[in-house]
Design a protein around this motif. Structure first.
Motif, PDB file in Angstrom:
ATOM      1  N   SER A   1      -3.994   2.720   5.209  1.00  0.00           N
ATOM      2  CA  SER A   1      -5.122   1.753   4.814  1.00  0.00           C
ATOM      3  C   SER A   1      -6.559   2.009   5.405  1.00  0.00           C
ATOM      4  CB  SER A   1      -5.026   0.442   5.011  1.00  0.00           C
ATOM      5  OG  SER A   1      -5.047  -0.092   6.353  1.00  0.00           O
TER       6      SER A   1
ATOM      7  N   TYR B   1      -4.132  -1.182  -2.718  1.00  0.00           N
ATOM      8  CA  TYR B   1      -4.150  -2.332  -3.526  1.00  0.00           C
ATOM      9  C   TYR B   1      -2.845  -3.211  -3.333  1.00  0.00           C
ATOM     10  CZ  TYR B   1      -7.729   0.353  -6.085  1.00  0.00           C
ATOM     11  OH  TYR B   1      -8.905   1.012  -6.264  1.00  0.00           O
ATOM     12  N   LYS B   2      -2.452  -3.151  -1.848  1.00  0.00           N
ATOM     13  CA  LYS B   2      -1.352  -3.791  -1.481  1.00  0.00           C
ATOM     14  C   LYS B   2      -0.038  -3.646  -2.261  1.00  0.00           C
ATOM     15  CE  LYS B   2      -4.206  -7.814   0.041  1.00  0.00           C
ATOM     16  NZ  LYS B   2      -4.529  -9.178  -0.059  1.00  0.00           N
TER      17      LYS B   2
ATOM     18  N   ARG C   1      -3.865  -2.334 -10.422  1.00  0.00           N
ATOM     19  CA  ARG C   1      -4.609  -2.505  -9.110  1.00  0.00           C
ATOM     20  C   ARG C   1      -4.117  -3.834  -8.419  1.00  0.00           C
ATOM     21  NH1 ARG C   1      -8.034   0.645 -12.201  1.00  0.00           N
ATOM     22  NH2 ARG C   1      -8.696   2.448 -10.930  1.00  0.00           N
ATOM     23  N   THR C   2      -3.317  -4.617  -9.143  1.00  0.00           N
ATOM     24  CA  THR C   2      -2.386  -5.641  -8.311  1.00  0.00           C
ATOM     25  C   THR C   2      -1.132  -5.521  -8.533  1.00  0.00           C
ATOM     26  OG1 THR C   2      -2.790  -7.114 -10.504  1.00  0.00           O
ATOM     27  CG2 THR C   2      -4.556  -7.211  -8.970  1.00  0.00           C
ATOM     28  N   TYR C   3      -0.213  -6.029  -7.382  1.00  0.00           N
ATOM     29  CA  TYR C   3       1.138  -5.798  -7.494  1.00  0.00           C
ATOM     30  C   TYR C   3       1.709  -6.978  -7.062  1.00  0.00           C
ATOM     31  CZ  TYR C   3      -0.361  -0.735  -7.964  1.00  0.00           C
ATOM     32  OH  TYR C   3      -0.811   0.279  -8.433  1.00  0.00           O
TER      33      TYR C   3
ATOM     34  N   SER D   1      -3.726   2.196 -15.175  1.00  0.00           N
ATOM     35  CA  SER D   1      -4.110   2.032 -13.544  1.00  0.00           C
ATOM     36  C   SER D   1      -3.897   0.791 -13.159  1.00  0.00           C
ATOM     37  CB  SER D   1      -5.591   2.507 -13.183  1.00  0.00           C
ATOM     38  OG  SER D   1      -5.467   4.042 -13.581  1.00  0.00           O
TER      39      SER D   1
ATOM     40  N   THR E   1       4.095  -4.832 -11.397  1.00  0.00           N
ATOM     41  CA  THR E   1       2.803  -5.589 -11.869  1.00  0.00           C
ATOM     42  C   THR E   1       2.751  -6.437 -12.908  1.00  0.00           C
ATOM     43  OG1 THR E   1       0.477  -5.290 -12.069  1.00  0.00           O
ATOM     44  CG2 THR E   1       1.924  -3.680 -13.179  1.00  0.00           C
TER      45      THR E   1
ATOM     46  N   ASN F   1      -7.522   2.821   0.063  1.00  0.00           N
ATOM     47  CA  ASN F   1      -7.075   1.357  -0.584  1.00  0.00           C
ATOM     48  C   ASN F   1      -5.957   1.577  -1.379  1.00  0.00           C
ATOM     49  OD1 ASN F   1      -6.686  -1.095  -1.678  1.00  0.00           O
ATOM     50  ND2 ASN F   1      -8.595  -1.245  -2.436  1.00  0.00           N
TER      51      ASN F   1
END
Length: 169
Positions: A60, A66-67, A14-16, A12, A146, A64
């Motif tokens: 959004s 996560y961008k 969560r930052t991209y 998973s 990511t 969320n």
């Protein structure tokens, strides 16, 4: 890479990164959903590709992502889903989840990160996207490149044992 290697590589994210997913790669991920099985092959699922800033702003309000540069909103069509005759259970949520899993693993194979999101406000998303009453948001799959890394040995540490998972009868 074999199937189990792909499944173990998935995590998973969560930052991209601020990097667009090429359309041909996105199309291949969507093709994985297209070929996924559904109950009685009724295909009671609809995928909304959320890419524009306007659509991401709407999403959004209820979730969320996560961008991530892309989010796939996976909905079940209650008017088309197979219904089990013994108890009236509809297959739409299961069908949508099978498609989501296929896309998630396809994304992993293509070097993308993803996170399967179930923590969202379906009523807000339905309203924001003006979904008809029969179209129920089930899952959101955030996708993107990511630089996060999966812990290589996490499956040995975080999974229950095969003996606990599997029973032979």
């Amino acid at each position: 890479m074999n199937f189990n290697d792909i499944a173990k590589k998935r995590f998973s994210a969560r930052t991209y990164l601020d990097k667009e997913i090429p359309q041909d790669i996105l199309n291949e991920i969507l093709e994985a959903a297209h070929v996924a099985p559904t109950a009685a092959n009724l295909q009671p699922v609809r995928i909304f590709v959320i890419k524009s800033e306007e659509a991401k702003a709407k999403l959004s309000k209820g979730a969320n992502i996560y961008k991530a540069p892309v989010a796939l909103l996976v909905c079940a069509d209650k008017s088309k889903a197979w219904t089990r005759p013994f108890d009236g259970h509809q297959s739409g949520d299961i069908d949508a989840s099978i498609l989501t899993d296929h896309m998630m693993l396809s994304a992993t194979e293509k070097g993308l990160g993803s996170v399967w999101i179930c923590y969202f406000k379906p009523d807000v998303i339905s309203e924001e996207f003006n979904l008809p009453e029969n179209m129920v948001p089930i899952n959101i799959l955030a996708l993107g490149y990511t630089d996060e890394k999966s812990a290589a040995d996490r499956h040995c540490q975080t999974r229950i044992s095969m003996e606990e998972l599997v029973s032979y009868l």
